[in-house]
Motif scaffolding. Structure first.
Motif, mmCIF file in Angstrom:
data_model
loop_
_atom_site.group_PDB
_atom_site.id
_atom_site.type_symbol
_atom_site.label_atom_id
_atom_site.label_comp_id
_atom_site.label_asym_id
_atom_site.label_seq_id
_atom_site.Cartn_x
_atom_site.Cartn_y
_atom_site.Cartn_z
ATOM 1 N N LEU A 37 3.982 -8.151 -0.509
ATOM 2 C CA LEU A 37 3.309 -7.055 -1.215
ATOM 3 C C LEU A 37 4.251 -6.191 -2.056
ATOM 4 C CD1 LEU A 37 0.437 -5.544 -1.369
ATOM 5 C CD2 LEU A 37 1.426 -4.010 0.331
ATOM 6 N N PRO A 38 5.404 -5.735 -1.524
ATOM 7 C CA PRO A 38 6.210 -4.795 -2.298
ATOM 8 C C PRO A 38 7.137 -5.445 -3.324
ATOM 9 C CG PRO A 38 7.206 -5.096 -0.164
ATOM 10 C CD PRO A 38 5.955 -5.935 -0.176
ATOM 11 N N VAL A 39 7.219 -6.766 -3.357
ATOM 12 C CA VAL A 39 8.199 -7.431 -4.234
ATOM 13 C C VAL A 39 8.033 -7.020 -5.697
ATOM 14 C CG1 VAL A 39 8.973 -9.664 -5.111
ATOM 15 C CG2 VAL A 39 8.577 -9.365 -2.651
ATOM 16 N N PRO A 40 6.796 -7.016 -6.265
ATOM 17 C CA PRO A 40 6.692 -6.636 -7.689
ATOM 18 C C PRO A 40 6.893 -5.149 -7.962
ATOM 19 C CG PRO A 40 4.781 -7.939 -6.934
ATOM 20 C CD PRO A 40 5.505 -7.463 -5.725
ATOM 21 N N ILE A 41 6.861 -4.306 -6.939
ATOM 22 C CA ILE A 41 6.877 -2.853 -7.169
ATOM 23 C C ILE A 41 8.139 -2.193 -6.642
ATOM 24 C CG2 ILE A 41 4.381 -2.567 -7.278
ATOM 25 C CD1 ILE A 41 4.397 -1.799 -4.332
ATOM 26 N N LEU A 42 9.172 -2.974 -6.346
ATOM 27 C CA LEU A 42 10.412 -2.380 -5.839
ATOM 28 C C LEU A 42 11.018 -1.416 -6.858
ATOM 29 C CD1 LEU A 42 12.098 -5.417 -4.012
ATOM 30 C CD2 LEU A 42 10.982 -3.429 -2.985
ATOM 31 N N GLY A 43 10.891 -1.770 -8.151
ATOM 32 C CA GLY A 43 11.415 -0.883 -9.192
ATOM 33 C C GLY A 43 10.663 0.442 -9.222
ATOM 34 N N LEU A 103 1.150 6.872 2.519
ATOM 35 C CA LEU A 103 1.326 8.324 2.475
ATOM 36 C C LEU A 103 2.791 8.743 2.367
ATOM 37 C CD1 LEU A 103 -1.211 9.411 5.264
ATOM 38 C CD2 LEU A 103 -1.520 9.598 2.780
ATOM 39 N N ALA A 104 3.712 7.814 2.527
ATOM 40 C CA ALA A 104 5.132 8.146 2.608
ATOM 41 C C ALA A 104 5.624 8.822 1.333
ATOM 42 C CB ALA A 104 5.956 6.897 2.875
ATOM 43 N N THR A 105 6.390 9.871 1.529
ATOM 44 C CA THR A 105 7.012 10.570 0.401
ATOM 45 C C THR A 105 8.526 10.466 0.444
ATOM 46 O OG1 THR A 105 6.972 12.624 1.691
ATOM 47 C CG2 THR A 105 5.114 12.214 0.192
ATOM 48 N N SER A 106 9.028 9.679 1.384
ATOM 49 C CA SER A 106 10.472 9.463 1.492
ATOM 50 C C SER A 106 10.719 8.019 1.901
ATOM 51 C CB SER A 106 11.086 10.406 2.527
ATOM 52 O OG SER A 106 10.611 10.108 3.831
ATOM 53 N N LEU A 107 11.919 7.524 1.633
ATOM 54 C CA LEU A 107 12.253 6.137 1.959
ATOM 55 C C LEU A 107 12.208 5.878 3.469
ATOM 56 C CD1 LEU A 107 13.110 3.384 0.870
ATOM 57 C CD2 LEU A 107 15.491 4.127 1.076
ATOM 58 N N PRO A 108 12.741 6.772 4.335
ATOM 59 C CA PRO A 108 12.661 6.487 5.775
ATOM 60 C C PRO A 108 11.229 6.323 6.282
ATOM 61 C CG PRO A 108 14.295 8.190 5.362
ATOM 62 C CD PRO A 108 13.589 7.953 4.073
ATOM 63 N N THR A 166 -0.723 -2.242 -10.463
ATOM 64 C CA THR A 166 0.394 -1.470 -11.026
ATOM 65 C C THR A 166 0.702 -1.865 -12.462
ATOM 66 O OG1 THR A 166 1.990 -3.065 -10.093
ATOM 67 C CG2 THR A 166 1.422 -1.157 -8.742
ATOM 68 N N SER A 167 -0.292 -2.361 -13.180
ATOM 69 C CA SER A 167 -0.040 -2.832 -14.544
ATOM 70 C C SER A 167 -0.151 -1.723 -15.586
ATOM 71 C CB SER A 167 -1.026 -3.959 -14.892
ATOM 72 O OG SER A 167 -2.367 -3.496 -14.778
ATOM 73 N N GLY A 168 -0.722 -0.575 -15.230
ATOM 74 C CA GLY A 168 -0.898 0.495 -16.200
ATOM 75 C C GLY A 168 0.361 1.318 -16.409
ATOM 76 N N TYR A 173 2.767 3.020 -7.020
ATOM 77 C CA TYR A 173 2.972 1.934 -6.053
ATOM 78 C C TYR A 173 2.140 2.142 -4.789
ATOM 79 C CZ TYR A 173 5.906 4.820 -2.994
ATOM 80 O OH TYR A 173 6.367 5.771 -2.126
ATOM 81 N N ARG A 174 1.756 3.373 -4.487
ATOM 82 C CA ARG A 174 0.993 3.651 -3.260
ATOM 83 C C ARG A 174 -0.382 2.984 -3.275
ATOM 84 N NH1 ARG A 174 3.996 7.966 -4.601
ATOM 85 N NH2 ARG A 174 5.364 8.840 -2.987
ATOM 86 N N ASP A 175 -0.904 2.690 -4.475
ATOM 87 C CA ASP A 175 -2.191 1.994 -4.552
ATOM 88 C C ASP A 175 -2.128 0.644 -3.847
ATOM 89 O OD1 ASP A 175 -3.220 4.100 -6.003
ATOM 90 O OD2 ASP A 175 -2.886 3.145 -7.961
ATOM 91 N N ALA A 176 -0.967 -0.018 -3.951
ATOM 92 C CA ALA A 176 -0.821 -1.322 -3.298
ATOM 93 C C ALA A 176 -0.901 -1.183 -1.776
ATOM 94 C CB ALA A 176 0.504 -1.963 -3.706
ATOM 95 N N PHE A 177 -0.331 -0.115 -1.226
ATOM 96 C CA PHE A 177 -0.371 0.069 0.222
ATOM 97 C C PHE A 177 -1.751 0.532 0.690
ATOM 98 C CE2 PHE A 177 4.246 0.362 -0.546
ATOM 99 C CZ PHE A 177 4.652 -0.652 0.306
ATOM 100 N N TRP A 178 -2.492 1.260 -0.150
ATOM 101 C CA TRP A 178 -3.874 1.577 0.211
ATOM 102 C C TRP A 178 -4.723 0.309 0.216
ATOM 103 C CZ3 TRP A 178 -4.685 5.444 2.963
ATOM 104 C CH2 TRP A 178 -4.096 6.689 2.731
ATOM 105 N N MET A 179 -4.455 -0.582 -0.737
ATOM 106 C CA MET A 179 -5.139 -1.875 -0.718
ATOM 107 C C MET A 179 -4.819 -2.618 0.574
ATOM 108 S SD MET A 179 -4.497 -5.199 -3.139
ATOM 109 C CE MET A 179 -2.848 -5.365 -2.419
ATOM 110 N N ALA A 180 -3.555 -2.592 0.978
ATOM 111 C CA ALA A 180 -3.156 -3.245 2.218
ATOM 112 C C ALA A 180 -3.878 -2.633 3.415
ATOM 113 C CB ALA A 180 -1.642 -3.128 2.402
ATOM 114 N N THR A 181 -4.060 -1.319 3.391
ATOM 115 C CA THR A 181 -4.782 -0.654 4.477
ATOM 116 C C THR A 181 -6.213 -1.172 4.569
ATOM 117 O OG1 THR A 181 -3.445 1.352 4.177
ATOM 118 C CG2 THR A 181 -5.508 1.569 5.396
ATOM 119 N N GLY A 182 -6.872 -1.301 3.424
ATOM 120 C CA GLY A 182 -8.247 -1.804 3.426
ATOM 121 C C GLY A 182 -8.340 -3.215 3.987
#
Length: 508
Positions: A37-43, A103-108, A166-168, A173-182
């Protein structure tokens, strides 16, 4: 001829088998999505959280390490205390991890969410153990192949879905993790409602010392593999990690030979079919990631600067070049199941080896035409699907019933290890072979020879799978003996009844 009462009795069971396979396939697909999941959005993550490239790499590494620690432990725990409760609990942890990541706002905090997502990798061996209990013997290879096929499909689907979200220009990037939650919630509901309560529990004490030593050994092995390109392959941290892994592996073996109820029975672990399936798992996992990463990087290369590539965006790379192979992986899985049923897993693994070697050789020889890149990706996708169909069948036919969870857990870790090696090899090769003459201010770009070498190594990996299928599983094809639990002696070692061979099929 079946009597009406017999037909009435078997019809509900067949419907139950269908919904069970559906629920477990969905769960396995969602777990595989978490890995890529996070591979395309690491940047995007690096920019948003203000971290470094080395720091953001832990978003993928954390999941891999978590899977290595929890998969064998939870696979064994499910065998002992019930597979459905363990499945539901693990899926609950995945939901929690997905919410934390979104929801994360920090890397840890993001890394914590990824650790919890990684623990859900234990779903795959647990799902195969449930299938062994609930699906009729004649349907079992196809069911296992379908669940296994969703792994490659889910990995590709995550890349595509993340690319779409994340094409726009204002991508988050958080949209991808909300999708994962669903998806995680959907998988949790499917398993909770459609998978029956377990019928077999072995009981006993959990070997936490064995789990701790095995987890430590895997951490020390996978950490330098995944971070070696950042640390330097000859750095003290990398070499120290490999040395520590060797020491802890020896400690783990000693522990498992001493305890009364070991996490992993060593004789089962080195039983030839099981050992060969794990080696094949490393190689097929390597090939899958070498294909994903190699093709993704290749097609995004700017042709005007490099002389090759397709100037593809992340979205185009995912949809046009990666999605077809992922779809083929899913469509090929029932065919893999039929091949396992009729000719045995050895034949399926041999076909996977041939297709994988051909697909990667095609990529190595011609990666300048989009039709070739897509066509070769289709061939490699089918190869991965056939390989994933074969390995669980070998495992299930070679271990006693009470060890199926841990045995498939180890095989799952072997595939994850292969994927980590594939990621490290691709990254290292492309970073070490760069173009010399680029305009000022342009970051280093890989030379075309780096991709040719990457795909050549992928072909060699599948050639080794061919050697395993031809000689490692020599003596006929193994068939899944699922009509009743595989026989075992008092120590848990598979007896001759646990493995059935058909010597009429001597060739792959």
């Amino acid at each position: 001829m079946s009597t009406p009462s017999h037909a009435a009795a078997t019809a509900p069971r067949r419907r139950n088998e269908t919904v069970i396979v559906f629920a477990l396939s969905l769960a396995a697909m969602v777990v595989s999505m978490m890995q890529t999941l996070p591979v395309p959005i690491l940047g995007l993550i690096r920019t948003d959280l203000g971290t470094s490239t080395a720091g953001v790499s832990w978003v993928t590494t954390a999941t891999l390490l978590s899977a290595a620690v929890f998969t064998p432990l939870l696979g064994r725990f499910g065998d002992q205390h019930g597979k459905k409760p363990t499945l539901v609990a693990v899926l609950g942890v995945m939901v929690a991890g997905s919410v934390i990541a979104a929801l994360a706002t920090s890397l840890p905090l993001l890394i914590l969410g990824r650790v919890l997502q990684g623990a859900a990798t234990a779903i795959f061996p647990l799902a195969l153990s449930v299938l062994r209990e609930e699906v009729r013997p004649q349907k079992l290879p196809g069911a296992m192949a379908l669940v296994s096929g969703t792994l490659a499909f889910g990995s590709g689907l995550a890349l595509v879905a993340t690319g779409l979200l994340t094409s726009g220009s204002d991508a988050d990037y958080r949209d991808a993790f909300w999708m994962a939650t669903g998806f995680a919630v959907l998988a949790l509901l499917a398993v909770a409602l459609l998978v029956p309560a377990p019928r077999h529990k072995t009981g006993g004490r959990t070997d936490f010392l064995g789990a701790l030593t095995l987890g430590t050994a895997l951490l020390l092995l996978l950490l330098p593999i995944s971070q070696g390109h950042e640390w330097g392959w000859a750095s003290p941290r990398t070499l120290g990690g490999f040395a520590g892994a060797a020491v802890m592996t020896a400690v783990w073996v000693l522990v498992e030979r001493k305890v009364d109820e070991p996490l992993v029975d060593m004789r089962m672990f080195v039983h030839r079919p099981v050992l060969m399936a794990n080696l094949a798992g490393i190689l097929v996992g390597f090939g899958m990631f070498a294909n994903f990463l190699g093709v993704s990087y290749l097609v995004q290369m700017p042709e005007a600067l490099t002389g090759y590539g397709f100037d593809a965006s992340i979205l185009r790379a995912s949809v046009q070049f990666l999605l077809p192979g992922a779809i083929i992986s899913l469509l090929a899985s029932p065919l893999g199941g039929r091949l396992v049923s009729r000719r045995g897993p050895r034949a399926a693994l041999g076909l996977a080896a041939v297709l994988g070697a051909v697909g990667f050789a095609w990529l190595a020889l011609d990666h300048r035409h989009s039709a070739s890149v897509i066509g070769a990706g289709l061939v490699v996708g089918a190869a991965v699907s056939f390989g994933y169909a074969a390995m669980p069948a070998v495992i299930m036919a070679s271990v006693p019933h009470h060890q199926s969870g841990i045995a498939n857990g180890i095989n799952s870790i072997s595939r994850s290890t292969g994927s980590a090696i594939g990621s490290a090899v691709v990254t290292t090769i492309l970073a070490s072979r760069t173009l010399d003459h680029l305009p000022p201010g342009v970051p280093p770009l890989p030379a075309e020879s780096g991709f040719t070498l990457t795909f050549g190594i992928g072909a060699a990996a599948f050639a080794l799978v061919a050697v395993i299928s031809r000689f490692g599983l020599r003596g006929g094809h193994t068939t899944v003996a699922a009509a009743e639990p595989a026989a075992a002696d008092h120590s848990g070692r598979p007896t001759d009844k646990a493995v059935r061979t058909d010597t009429a099929d001597a060739a792959v």
